[in-house]
Write an enzyme that holds these catalytic residues in place. Structure first.
Site, PDB file in Angstrom:
ATOM      1  N   THR A 183      55.708  66.873   3.867  1.00 27.77           N
ATOM      2  CA  THR A 183      56.669  67.818   4.425  1.00 27.77           C
ATOM      3  C   THR A 183      57.480  67.152   5.516  1.00 27.77           C
ATOM      4  OG1 THR A 183      55.131  69.638   3.988  1.00 27.77           O
ATOM      5  CG2 THR A 183      56.938  70.078   5.516  1.00 27.77           C
TER       6      THR A 183
ATOM      7  N   LEU B  87      52.393  68.733  10.391  1.00 26.26           N
ATOM      8  CA  LEU B  87      53.038  68.955   9.099  1.00 26.26           C
ATOM      9  C   LEU B  87      52.345  68.059   8.086  1.00 26.26           C
ATOM     10  CD1 LEU B  87      56.850  68.904  10.037  1.00 26.26           C
ATOM     11  CD2 LEU B  87      55.411  70.915   9.645  1.00 26.26           C
ATOM     12  N   ASP B  88      52.237  68.548   6.843  1.00 25.75           N
ATOM     13  CA  ASP B  88      51.705  67.695   5.787  1.00 25.75           C
ATOM     14  C   ASP B  88      52.523  66.414   5.692  1.00 25.75           C
ATOM     15  OD1 ASP B  88      49.805  69.560   5.147  1.00 25.75           O
ATOM     16  OD2 ASP B  88      50.876  70.352   3.390  1.00 25.75           O
ATOM     17  N   MET B  89      51.892  65.361   5.230  1.00 29.66           N
ATOM     18  CA  MET B  89      52.574  64.081   5.063  1.00 29.66           C
ATOM     19  C   MET B  89      53.839  64.252   4.212  1.00 29.66           C
ATOM     20  SD  MET B  89      51.019  60.607   3.394  1.00 29.66           S
ATOM     21  CE  MET B  89      52.013  59.155   3.088  1.00 29.66           C
TER      22      MET B  89
END
Length: 542
Positions: free
Chosen positions: A385, A381-383
């Site tokens: 998110t 997951l993106d940082m």
């Protein structure tokens, strides 16, 4: 320098153009520029097609406050409009070296086009193709006759049909037909070679012109980059060629030095103005494939501007670029057995270790399960998110889980809060199909590109005026963020998205549901997590 009348205190340090919250003085200056754009019909129509504008708040040697304004590239095919700072190097001057060389290259282009579209070349290529086809047909026909003759001779030798030829006659016929095959091929090849030579002579002339065009273009581009002599606050000067020689590409990208920030700083240094704060905003429609919001502020692009600005900002007291604030909160363990762990990742935490010393999901699981085998991380997951992540504890589990992600057998649902309500023209449920590829000049931003992008498909369901459930069918970088923000998607960014919308204290995107097959038991598992927006980090927005 344009006057700027304001009681707002100056910032203690210059903000970084690569990541910032616009200072109130920059916002006031930008509003002045926006009024100026609206008042000038001679070029405002071109600006409405999409253009980046920038402002730099400066002080002169007497301490008077003002601002400079700039636009990226050309505006209505000019780079010398009054009110805006001039280009670092004006290569558009009629009769100048660039224009003269450009005209010669254009003339070569025309020659290439005329030769490539020449009726004579077309006719010769057609005749060559016909000659090759005729040889194929004649040889095929003659080989059929040769085979039939051999079959007849074999039948006479075996007594299947009456024998009308002596052995010597049959041998001579066989030898003659083989020789005739060689003669037939030779006659055709001679005719083909003659036509091939005529075609190749014209193609050689085309290739010669193309090589000359490439050489002149490369030489002109190198000359142009050497004319951009970029200053910094220490009075040092470097050409674009020198600045980019140590980058990955080794050469400047096209358009380097023509963006707002380099123009503004160059003018300030030349005229002994002290930069205090800077900002860039987008005006008009987004360019094809891009996600840009009218009047929104954006950082300078990384591909063209970052190496230049690293040089130009030397000698100024500049803040570090604003980055998402890492969190030290531990992920919540939702499920665990001997094969895997399902964690609920807080926003602001990396999935895997990065350049900083902050804890990642990988670090957390490695500490929690010291006996776990690598590589652990199955997906990311993106940082920014938050939400559910599946982490493998064994190599076999990792392999089987990763195969499910690769084969799109994992079902994921994200919940997002949008920056504004869904436009009335958009249906409340549907599928977004917008292929994506990286923007090479401004990573990590992504572009929508139907021709060269990778498939990216998202199903969505609105659950409120500004709340949406997102079901990605593919897993491209920034897929959900772009699909929400792009005009052909939902047409409104996710709240707090600093790349495709307006920065805030966090990105309001949460991985809420994940369903997959257990790698050992084969049982279908579903896990859910509700976002708690009330626990958003407080403090200044990014």
């Amino acid at each position: 320098m344009h006057p700027l009348h304001s009681d707002t205190p100056l910032p203690p340090r210059m903000n970084s153009p690569m990541g910032y919250v616009p200072h109130p003085l920059c916002i006031a200056a930008a509003e002045e520029v926006q009024r100026h754009i609206l008042a000038h019909e001679e070029w405002s129509e071109d600006a409405n097609q999409g253009k980046m504008f920038g402002v730099l708040v400066v002080e002169d040697e007497s301490g008077s406050l003002g601002f400079l304004a700039a636009y990226s590239g050309l505006l209505a095919n000019r780079n010398d409009w009054a009110y805006f700072v001039p280009a670092v190097f004006d290569f558009q001057q009629p009769g100048g070296h660039f224009k003269c060389e450009e005209a010669e290259i254009s003339d070569i282009n025309n020659q290439v086009t005329l030769l490539e579209q020449s009726p004579l070349l077309h006719r010769r290529r057609t005749l060559l193709q016909q000659a090759k086809a005729a040889m194929e047909d004649d040889l095929k026909r003659w080989k059929a006759q040769t085979a039939a003759a051999k079959q007849r001779r074999d039948a006479m030798r075996s007594g299947t049909i009456p024998c009308t030829m002596t052995d010597e006659e049959m041998l001579r016929e066989s030898q003659w037909m083989k020789a005739e095959t060689r003669r037939l091929r030779q006659r055709h090849e001679q005719a083909i070679a003659l036509l091939q030579g005529k075609v190749e002579a014209m193609e050689a002339e085309i290739n010669k012109l193309k090589m000359l065009r490439r050489q002149k273009s490369d030489t002109l581009q190198k000359w142009l980059f050497d004319q951009f002599r970029m200053l910094n606050a220490l009075g040092e000067e470097r050409t674009l060629t020198d600045i980019f020689k140590d980058t990955t590409a080794g050469v400047p990208p096209s358009g380097a030095g023509e963006c707002c920030a380099p123009k503004l700083l160059q003018y300030a240094y030349i005229h002994h103005l002290h930069p205090r704060c800077i900002a860039e905003f987008w005006w008009g429609k987004p360019l094809e494939g891009e996600v840009r919001q009218h009047l929104h502020f954006y950082p300078a692009c990384r591909g063209k501007c970052l190496p230049i600005l690293q040089h130009m900002l030397l000698g100024l007291d500049v803040e570090e670029p604003l980055q998402p604030t890492p969190v030290e909160a531990a992920p919540c363990i939702v499920f665990e057995d001997e094969d895997l762990v399902v964690v609920d990742k807080p926003h602001g935490m990396l999935s895997v270790p990065g350049k900083t010393d902050t804890t990642s999901v990988y670090d957390f699981v490695k500490h929690h399960c010291p006996q776990a085998e690598g590589p652990l991380i199955v997906h990311r997951l993106d940082m920014d998110t938050s939400g559910l992540m599946v982490v493998a504890k064994t190599k076999q589990a990792h392999q089987r889980l990763q195969a499910q992600f690769k084969n799109h057998a994992v079902e994921k649902t994200y919940v997002a809060r949008l920056q504004s309500p869904l436009p009335e023209s958009k249906p409340h449920e549907g599928t977004i199909n917008l292929p994506l590829r990286p923007d090479p000049t401004d990573r990590p931003r992504q572009l929508v590109d139907p021709a060269h992008g990778k498939p990216a498909i998202t199903h969505y369901e609105m659950t409120g005026p500004d709340t949406v459930l997102l079901h990605p069918k593919t897993g491209r970088t920034h897929q959900l963020r772009v699909h929400c923000a792009h005009p052909q998607g939902l047409g409104t960014p996710i709240k707090g998205d600093p790349l495709y919308g307006t920065a805030a204290n966090r990105l309001h995107l949460h991985a809420a549901v994940i369903t997959f097959e257990h790698p050992t038991t084969k049982k279908r598992l579903t896990f859910e997590s509700k976002p708690d927006w009330s626990k958003d980090q407080q403090g200044p927005p990014l």
